[in-house]
Scaffold this active site. Structure first.
Site, PDB file in Angstrom:
ATOM      1  N   GLY A   1       0.788  -1.241   0.000  1.00  0.00           N
ATOM      2  CA  GLY A   1       0.000   0.000   0.000  1.00  0.00           C
ATOM      3  C   GLY A   1       0.814   1.281   0.000  1.00  0.00           C
TER       4      GLY A   1
ATOM      5  CE  LYS B   1       7.282  11.662  -1.175  1.00  0.00           C
ATOM      6  NZ  LYS B   1       7.585  10.232  -1.138  1.00  0.00           N
TER       7      LYS B   1
ATOM      8  CD  GLU C   1       2.426   8.528  -4.760  1.00  0.00           C
ATOM      9  OE1 GLU C   1       1.673   9.459  -5.022  1.00  0.00           O
ATOM     10  OE2 GLU C   1       2.744   8.218  -3.592  1.00  0.00           O
TER      11      GLU C   1
ATOM     12  CG  ASP D   1       6.498  10.116  -4.502  1.00  0.00           C
ATOM     13  OD1 ASP D   1       5.398  10.503  -4.085  1.00  0.00           O
ATOM     14  OD2 ASP D   1       7.441   9.790  -3.753  1.00  0.00           O
TER      15      ASP D   1
END
Ligand code: HSE
Length: 364
Positions: free
Chosen positions: A173, A191, A176, A187
């Protein structure tokens, strides 16, 4: 007089659900710590489709956005700020691509936009850059900012094939919704952009950063790196030197004893270099419901303190950025290993400010 704050929670996925639980279970703690009673006015889920009405509810003071993505979330955050609601968001895509615009909107409406959970979840890196180091000069930020790629790379070191390793992370989990965002470094670029906005006080957005991903990295590469005393890690790095600013995200060879190489799974690690504070290392959980609920609740409590004490001073909690500076890639300045020449070899000497005078850092 009892102070109350009306909360609207948008989104009820992994993060939204964890926040809803905390708001319910910790309501008394929040009130004891801030003197303000939080009242959850509603939770808007994708299915219920009532986000706009909830934002518009005049009893709502603070909107917590945990919808994710940029389509609906951008509209909701903009609407909330426009109507004078404070906003707390965990949405890195949004801040990394539209943060400067939304922050300017928040300032114009006299409200706060806070987003500690948006980068590296549980690690308080936004506060560190924006508040703790506010009196310093930050010249470098680097780290392993994506857990999915670390989990895949470390599984491949143990002999797993790429596809099986990716499937395992998706089951856990942490990936993305579209895992190519992890694999292709979108991603991590989000950040890094978000952190550089704060570190370099500049309206840097993620599409401006050079990135490459790990889709070409094989199990053989990962095993070979290990046999040579390295690990392959997706590293995001940035420097601000007298010659110009540099940033890049790519898989690199890192010596096994280095903190970047020691990351496993969902753990992120961030190195910050500042003129007076020196070198700081932060590490911890970079994804997950509880790991994101913690900084969201932290942002909420900071906001409630401000509202309780000086309602009109709330905007001081939101950063301000100068126009975007030019940022150029720099990993081609790193050396290569003969046995794995497709990967740059990470070198901490890049962060030694004494080297910045060297023409090696000239951007042209
Ligand atoms: N997909 C992200 C990661 C989750 O793997 O780090 C947190 O942003």
């Amino acid at each position: 007089m009892q102070l109350t704050a009306g909360i609207a929670l948008l989104g009820h996925g992994t993060v939204g659900e964890a926040v809803a639980q905390r708001l319910e279970q910790d309501a008394e703690t929040i009130e004891r710590r801030t003197g303000v009673r939080c009242v959850l006015r509603g939770i808007a889920t994708r299915r219920s489709g009532d986000a706009r009405a909830l934002i518009d509810d005049p009893r709502v003071d603070i909107v917590i956005e945990a919808v994710g993505g940029t389509t609906d979330a951008a509209e909701y955050v903009e609407r909330a700020l426009d109507r004078g609601r404070h906003v707390i968001t965990a949405n890195k895509d949004l801040i990394a691509t539209q943060g400067p615009r939304l922050i300017a909107l928040a300032a114009s409406r006299g409200v706060c936009l806070r987003y500690e959970a948006a980068a590296c979840s549980a690690i308080p890196v936004v506060r560190t850059l924006h508040e703790a180091l506010a009196g310093d000069h930050i010249y470098a930020v680097a780290g392993v900012l994506n857990g999915t790629t670390t989990a895949i790379l470390s599984a491949m070191e143990r002999g797993a094939e790429y596809d099986a390793a990716l499937a395992d992370v998706q089951r856990a989990g942490y990936a993305e919704a579209d895992p190519s965002n992890d694999i292709e470094s979108v991603d991590a670029a989000h950040k890094l952009a978000l952190l550089l906005q704060l570190a370099f006080e500049s309206a840097i957005i993620s599409p401006r950063l050079r990135r490459s991903g790990i889709s070409a990295t094989t199990r053989e590469d990962a095993e070979r790196a290990l046999s040579l005393g390295y690990r392959i890690r997706l590293v995001a790095g940035a420097l601000r030197t007298p010659h110009g600013a540099f940033a890049e995200i790519a898989p690199v060879l890192v010596r096994q004893e280095h903190a970047f190489a020691k990351t496993s799974g969902v753990e992120n690690v961030v190195r910050i270099d500042a003129r007076d504070a020196g070198t700081l290392w932060l590490s911890g959980l970079g994804a997950g419901g509880a790991a994101s609920a913690s900084p969201i609740l932290g942002d909420l409590i900071t906001l409630l303190h401000a509202i309780a004490q000086h309602p009109e001073h709330g905007t001081a909690l939101t950063p301000r950025f100068e126009p975007a500076i030019e940022i150029v890639p720099f990993f081609h300045r790193l050396s290569r290993h003969d046995a794995l020449p497709q990967y740059p070899v990470w070198n901490d000497a890049l962060f030694d400010e004494r080297n910045f005078r060297h023409e090696h850092y000239a951007t042209t």
